[in-house]
Scaffold this motif. Structure first.
Motif, PDB file in Angstrom:
ATOM      1  N   ARG A   1       0.829  -1.205   0.000  1.00  0.00           N
ATOM      2  CA  ARG A   1       0.000   0.000   0.000  1.00  0.00           C
ATOM      3  C   ARG A   1       0.864   1.256   0.000  1.00  0.00           C
ATOM      4  O   ARG A   1       0.555   2.246  -0.669  1.00  0.00           O
ATOM      5  CB  ARG A   1      -0.927  -0.013   1.211  1.00  0.00           C
ATOM      6  N   SER A   2       1.958   1.207   0.796  1.00  0.00           N
ATOM      7  CA  SER A   2       2.848   2.365   0.861  1.00  0.00           C
ATOM      8  C   SER A   2       3.484   2.649  -0.497  1.00  0.00           C
ATOM      9  O   SER A   2       3.527   3.794  -0.957  1.00  0.00           O
ATOM     10  CB  SER A   2       3.932   2.118   1.910  1.00  0.00           C
ATOM     11  N   LYS A   3       3.967   1.585  -1.149  1.00  0.00           N
ATOM     12  CA  LYS A   3       4.606   1.773  -2.452  1.00  0.00           C
ATOM     13  C   LYS A   3       3.577   2.178  -3.508  1.00  0.00           C
ATOM     14  O   LYS A   3       3.899   2.939  -4.430  1.00  0.00           O
ATOM     15  CB  LYS A   3       5.318   0.492  -2.863  1.00  0.00           C
TER      16      LYS A   3
ATOM     17  N   GLN B   1       8.321  17.988  -6.663  1.00  0.00           N
ATOM     18  CA  GLN B   1       8.848  18.525  -5.405  1.00  0.00           C
ATOM     19  C   GLN B   1      10.359  18.341  -5.323  1.00  0.00           C
ATOM     20  O   GLN B   1      11.074  19.220  -4.837  1.00  0.00           O
ATOM     21  CB  GLN B   1       8.160  17.839  -4.235  1.00  0.00           C
ATOM     22  N   LYS B   2      10.854  17.193  -5.783  1.00  0.00           N
ATOM     23  CA  LYS B   2      12.293  16.935  -5.770  1.00  0.00           C
ATOM     24  C   LYS B   2      13.026  17.951  -6.628  1.00  0.00           C
ATOM     25  O   LYS B   2      14.087  18.467  -6.236  1.00  0.00           O
ATOM     26  CB  LYS B   2      12.575  15.514  -6.268  1.00  0.00           C
TER      27      LYS B   2
ATOM     28  N   VAL C   1       1.451   6.327  -7.092  1.00  0.00           N
ATOM     29  CA  VAL C   1       0.373   7.214  -7.528  1.00  0.00           C
ATOM     30  C   VAL C   1       0.823   8.670  -7.469  1.00  0.00           C
ATOM     31  O   VAL C   1       0.496   9.485  -8.353  1.00  0.00           O
ATOM     32  CB  VAL C   1      -0.884   6.992  -6.661  1.00  0.00           C
ATOM     33  N   ASN C   2       1.605   9.013  -6.419  1.00  0.00           N
ATOM     34  CA  ASN C   2       2.048  10.401  -6.226  1.00  0.00           C
ATOM     35  C   ASN C   2       3.415  10.664  -6.848  1.00  0.00           C
ATOM     36  O   ASN C   2       4.022  11.710  -6.571  1.00  0.00           O
ATOM     37  CB  ASN C   2       2.102  10.725  -4.729  1.00  0.00           C
ATOM     38  N   LEU C   3       3.917   9.741  -7.662  1.00  0.00           N
ATOM     39  CA  LEU C   3       5.268   9.880  -8.205  1.00  0.00           C
ATOM     40  C   LEU C   3       5.463  11.165  -8.995  1.00  0.00           C
ATOM     41  O   LEU C   3       6.484  11.851  -8.808  1.00  0.00           O
ATOM     42  CB  LEU C   3       5.600   8.653  -9.064  1.00  0.00           C
TER      43      LEU C   3
END
Length: 232
Positions: A82-84, A97-98, A89-91
């Motif tokens: 779920r975390s990955k 942001q990066k 999804v937010n990649l």
């Protein structure tokens, strides 16, 4: 058509059971090949049952433990999934942001002078005070402190002047093109010849930062290797 009576059927079943039981009597355990068919079939079934039971204890029981161990990992694997999945999804947003953080870091790095630029920066700090009509009673650079990625130079400063000029000087230092921060600021009445003049004295430590040159980076890497070796 003639039908058998219940008594004759019972007699036939009793005879069959008797004949079957007779095959198990007087068996020679040293010559099982000569046993009647029923004892042979019974022996084979018993042997097969023993083989299955032995295989369960020797093979299947260990596999059952492995299966249970894998099942116990299922909740943590689901949580990790779920975390990955959330990260996937937010990649695009995370990449954006990066990129923004990298641009911000680049801007900050441009504000760090090199070793050759330090003298000019010290002159800028001095000129900022003189430009506001302040009198420098102390301007003493301290020892350079080398950090992981940069070097820090503290400068002990004492200036005298009017309140608003001292405030403007602090603002000018903050607005220099290079990063300079003021620490341990103390403002009070001056001593000595300026006592009673209505002026104020400010004591502070100005800290500026610079890049590490190639020799310093190499020395820093050697120190980390030695520290890692000492821990082992």
């Amino acid at each position: 058509m003639a039908t058998q009576s219940p008594s004759s059927r019972s007699f036939e079943l009793s005879t069959m059971f008797e004949q079957a039981a007779a095959q198990f009597r007087g068996l020679d355990t040293r010559q099982p090949g000569q046993w009647p068919i029923l004892p042979k079939i019974g022996s084979w079934l018993l042997l097969a049952g023993l083989v299955v039971l032995l295989g369960w204890f020797l093979l299947l029981s260990s596999k059952a433990d492995e299966l249970e161990a894998e099942r116990s990992k299922e909740p943590s694997l689901k949580s990790d999934y779920r975390s990955k999945l959330t990260q996937a999804v937010n990649l695009p947003e995370l990449r954006k942001q990066k990129q923004q953080v990298e641009e911000y870091v680049t801007q900050l790095e441009k504000q760090l002078p090199g070793k050759a630029e330090m003298d000019a920066l010290l002159s800028d700090i001095n000129q900022a005070g003189i430009g506001r009509g302040l009198q420098f009673e102390l301007f003493r650079p301290g020892s350079v402190s080398v950090k992981d990625y940069y070097a820090e130079l503290p400068i002990s400063v004492r200036v005298t002047g009017r309140y608003h000029d001292i405030g403007a000087f602090a603002a000018d230092v903050a607005n220099l093109s290079r990063i300079v921060t003021l620490h341990d600021v103390s403002i009070g009445a001056p001593t000595g010849p300026a006592a009673g003049s209505g002026l104020l004295a400010m004591d502070a430590t100005a800290r500026t930062y610079r890049y590490l040159d190639a020799a310093e980076v190499s020395a820093q890497a050697d120190q980390k290797k030695k520290a890692a070796g000492a821990k082992k």
